[in-house]
Every structure is written in structure tokens, then in C-alpha cells.
Design a protein around this motif. Structure first.
Motif, mmCIF file in Angstrom:
data_model
loop_
_atom_site.group_PDB
_atom_site.id
_atom_site.type_symbol
_atom_site.label_atom_id
_atom_site.label_comp_id
_atom_site.label_asym_id
_atom_site.label_seq_id
_atom_site.Cartn_x
_atom_site.Cartn_y
_atom_site.Cartn_z
ATOM 1 N N ALA A 266 177.060 25.727 118.587
ATOM 2 C CA ALA A 266 177.211 27.145 118.267
ATOM 3 C C ALA A 266 175.888 27.747 117.802
ATOM 4 C CB ALA A 266 178.290 27.331 117.204
ATOM 5 N N LEU B 40 181.585 24.848 110.877
ATOM 6 C CA LEU B 40 181.009 26.176 111.061
ATOM 7 C C LEU B 40 180.661 26.910 109.775
ATOM 8 C CD1 LEU B 40 183.400 27.393 113.903
ATOM 9 C CD2 LEU B 40 180.986 26.806 114.165
ATOM 10 N N ASP B 41 181.297 26.563 108.651
ATOM 11 C CA ASP B 41 181.176 27.419 107.465
ATOM 12 C C ASP B 41 180.938 26.587 106.209
ATOM 13 O OD1 ASP B 41 181.295 29.434 105.600
ATOM 14 O OD2 ASP B 41 183.101 30.348 106.430
ATOM 15 N N SER C 39 172.839 31.638 109.694
ATOM 16 C CA SER C 39 173.831 31.298 110.708
ATOM 17 C C SER C 39 173.368 30.177 111.620
ATOM 18 C CB SER C 39 174.176 32.532 111.542
ATOM 19 O OG SER C 39 173.013 33.060 112.159
ATOM 20 N N ALA D 44 179.321 30.390 111.147
ATOM 21 C CA ALA D 44 180.308 31.363 110.677
ATOM 22 C C ALA D 44 179.673 32.478 109.859
ATOM 23 C CB ALA D 44 181.383 30.662 109.848
ATOM 24 N N LEU E 50 178.334 38.736 116.687
ATOM 25 C CA LEU E 50 178.680 37.702 117.663
ATOM 26 C C LEU E 50 178.661 38.218 119.095
ATOM 27 C CD1 LEU E 50 181.594 35.885 115.775
ATOM 28 C CD2 LEU E 50 179.158 35.299 115.835
ATOM 29 N N GLU F 243 188.394 27.464 109.818
ATOM 30 C CA GLU F 243 187.118 28.131 110.054
ATOM 31 C C GLU F 243 186.842 28.242 111.554
ATOM 32 O OE1 GLU F 243 183.723 24.861 109.073
ATOM 33 O OE2 GLU F 243 185.235 25.142 107.511
ATOM 34 N N SER G 63 189.151 31.075 112.832
ATOM 35 C CA SER G 63 188.574 32.355 112.424
ATOM 36 C C SER G 63 187.386 32.731 113.303
ATOM 37 C CB SER G 63 188.144 32.284 110.960
ATOM 38 O OG SER G 63 187.483 33.468 110.556
ATOM 39 N N TYR G 64 186.553 31.761 113.622
ATOM 40 C CA TYR G 64 185.393 32.024 114.477
ATOM 41 C C TYR G 64 185.851 32.455 115.863
ATOM 42 C CZ TYR G 64 180.516 31.325 115.975
ATOM 43 O OH TYR G 64 179.225 31.502 116.429
ATOM 44 N N ARG H 202 186.947 36.074 115.691
ATOM 45 C CA ARG H 202 185.807 36.976 115.553
ATOM 46 C C ARG H 202 185.038 37.101 116.874
ATOM 47 N NH1 ARG H 202 181.862 35.160 111.813
ATOM 48 N NH2 ARG H 202 180.958 37.229 112.188
#
Length: 310
Positions: free
Chosen positions: A164, A188-189, A227, A232, A237, A256, A259-260, A263
Motif C-alpha cells: 500500500a 495499515l494503522d 502514510s 491508513a 486516496l 483497519e 476501513s481502508y 475510504r
């Protein structure tokens, strides 16, 4: 409810202690799936070789493993793959079976990047190695017989974070065009405030305690978390490649990633999200021949073939 095959395997699994990277690395070696049928089932269909390429800082080299289907000389799509391991564990052998199957069954040239690990090499060494790996692949496209319009980034767990982040870097630096990012139960977070993170404090393979220790080691000395370390945190994005995200129900990282995905959708990115019921973190790597793992891998292969037009 946990999948029965995964539950039976989990009884024999010792959870790593990421605080002690030496013992965790030793345990990771012992936890590798030794009964995977990938070698036998892909025999004669894939050839692979290891190659040294320069590190991102130019002072060292890292190893990449190149997997090529043997059945044709036509231009192939490429998958640049990053193994998992909490940024502190793992190597080219960690996801060797998966890379074999991607090459044999999706018809891709797969390039697995052996990026440098924390805590010896904390952020940003690993992610810059991954981006350098992407650049190397594109620069050597003719030699590798790769179609540069069909290049995917893929990774599992911490490798998902690196995939990512590499996609973000490629976008921000006007780097190579990435056709697809495939994020498998990704990290991710670093803020770790999701429901799944607080709920799964004692799950097989991975838990919230180890997640905290992982981030401490990876971010050691980092004053401001960006990031490129924790994707995240990215506010914008738009412009990212089509995305495949796989999550596991019993994984602290589940929410997470979901959620990504949401988004990304809201930012206009095409997303396919697969939530695997009854699975824990790393299930399809550690118990590769379980029925649930084979179904998950079949779906990944199908998506690669669909979006890279193999």
C-alpha cells in the motif's frame, strides 16, 4: 466460529513474541507450512532464480526472487510481492508457495522482494527497498518479458502495508503506473484504535500486544509517522490503483483494512473486499492446504487473472 481445520492447526502454534526478535525469528522458521503442496503441484510449470539488486540507499544490496511461467514466451503481467512478518521477520521463503502458485496459476512473472528488516533497519528502509524493487522491475521489463502496463503490487500482513505504501509513493513521485494493489490481511494503522484490535487480544498467530510491539520496532526513531509508514494515515486516496483487500474475521487487523477499503471506494478507487469468516491472521500461509486457504488462494488467482488480463 473458527474454521475446524484452522482450529486444529492453531493448537500446535506458538504465538511469537515480537519484543524478542531473535526468538521470534527462530519461531517463524519453525511455523512455516512444511506440507504445502505448491512445490509438487507447480513442478515444471515455474522456474525461479534469485538476483541481487541495489538497496534504496545504494550502499548495500537486497535479493529478489523471480518466478517465471515456463509455458510461453509472450509478454506477461508482473506481480511485485512483499512478504509479511511484522516488519521484523520473514524472507523469500516465507511466501514461496504463494508466489509459485501466482506464477503457475495466474500466469504472472512474480518478483518477491527481500527488503531489509527492523529493528536493524527501521522505517523507511524497508519501504524504500520495496519502491526500489518496483523501479528495478520496470527498468528490467524487457529482460523479464514483462508488460509494464500490467504491474501489480501485492503483500501479506506487513507486506500489505509495504504494498500500500509503495503504491502511494509511486503515485506521489510520478513513478511507475501500478495496475493493481493486492493487500492480504494488511497492517495499515499504527494508531490501533479499532474494535477488532481491542477485541482480539489473544487470538492465534497474532494479537494486539504483538501489534503494538511491531510498530514500536518498525517506527523506532521516527518523529512524525507518515502514510508511507502507516498507509491508513493518508488523507488523499484518489489516484491509487484498483485494489483487492482480503481480511480475516479473527484478526486484530481486520477493521483497519475494512476501513481502508471503504475510504478507497469513497475516493473513487475500484475495490474488491473479501472478508474470510472463521479465519485468523496468516491462515492461508501457515495452513496452506486447508480447504479455506485453498479457496482464498483460488480467489486471489482469479482476481489477478481478471484485472491483469492474463
Amino acid at each position: 466460529m473458527m474454521d475446524p481445520e484452522l482450529a486444529a492447526a492453531s493448537v500446535l502454534m506458538e504465538r511469537p513474541n515480537i519484543e524478542d526478535q531473535h526468538s521470534a525469528r527462530a519461531l517463524a522458521l519453525s511455523l512455516r507450512e512444511t506440507s504445502s503442496s505448491a512445490e509438487e503441484e507447480t513442478l515444471g510449470r515455474v522456474e525461479f532464480e534469485d538476483r541481487d539488486i541495489p538497496c534504496s540507499d545504494g550502499n548495500e544490496s537486497i535479493v529478489v526472487r523471480i518466478y517465471r511461467p515456463t509455458d510461453t514466451t509472450q509478454l506477461r503481467p508482473a506481480v511485485v510481492f512483499f512478504h509479511g512478518g511484522a516488519f521484523v521477520l520473514g524472507d523469500l521463503e516465507s511466501e514461496h508457495p504463494r508466489c509459485l502458485r501466482y506464477a503457475a496459476e495466474a500466469g504472472c512473472v512474480v518478483i518477491s522482494i527481500n527488503y531489509r528488516l527492523a529493528p536493524e533497519h527501521p522505517f523507511p528502509s524497508g519501504v524504500e527497498d520495496c519502491y526500489s524493487g518496483l523501479l528495478w522491475v520496470v527498468e528490467h521489463a524487457n529482460e523479464l518479458n514483462i508488460d509494464t502496463s500490467r504491474v501489480a503490487l501485492a503483500g501479506s500482513s506487513a507486506g500489505g502495508a509495504l504494498a500500500a505504501a509503495t503504491a502511494l509513493i509511486a503515485r506521489d513521485r510520478n513513478g511507475p503506473v501500478v495496475a493493481l494493489q493486492m493487500l492480504l490481511y494488511p497492517v495499515l494503522d499504527d494508531r490501533m484504535q479499532s474494535t477488532s484490535m481491542s477485541t482480539f487480544a489473544d487470538t492465534p498467530v497474532w494479537d494486539s500486544r504483538n501489534n503494538r510491539a511491531m510498530w514500536r520496532q518498525y517506527l523506532s526513531g521516527t518523529a512524525n509517522v507518515t502514510s508511507y509508514a502507516a498507509p491508513a494515515r493518508e488523507l488523499t486516496l484518489e489516484g491509487l490503483p484498483s485494489t483487492y483487500i482480503m481480511t480475516a474475521e479473527l484478526d486484530p487487523l481486520r477493521d483497519e483494512a475494512i476501513s481502508y477499503a471503504l475510504r478507497l471506494l469513497q475516493a473513487g478507487v475500484s475495490v474488491e473486499l473479501h472478508q474470510i469468516a472463521g479465519a485468523y491472521h496468516g491462515f492461508d500461509q501457515l495452513v496452506a492446504d486447508a480447504a479455506i486457504s485453498r479457496r482464498a488462494l483460488d480467489d486471489q488467482v482469479h482476481h489477478l487473472k481478471r484485472f491483469l488480463r492474463t
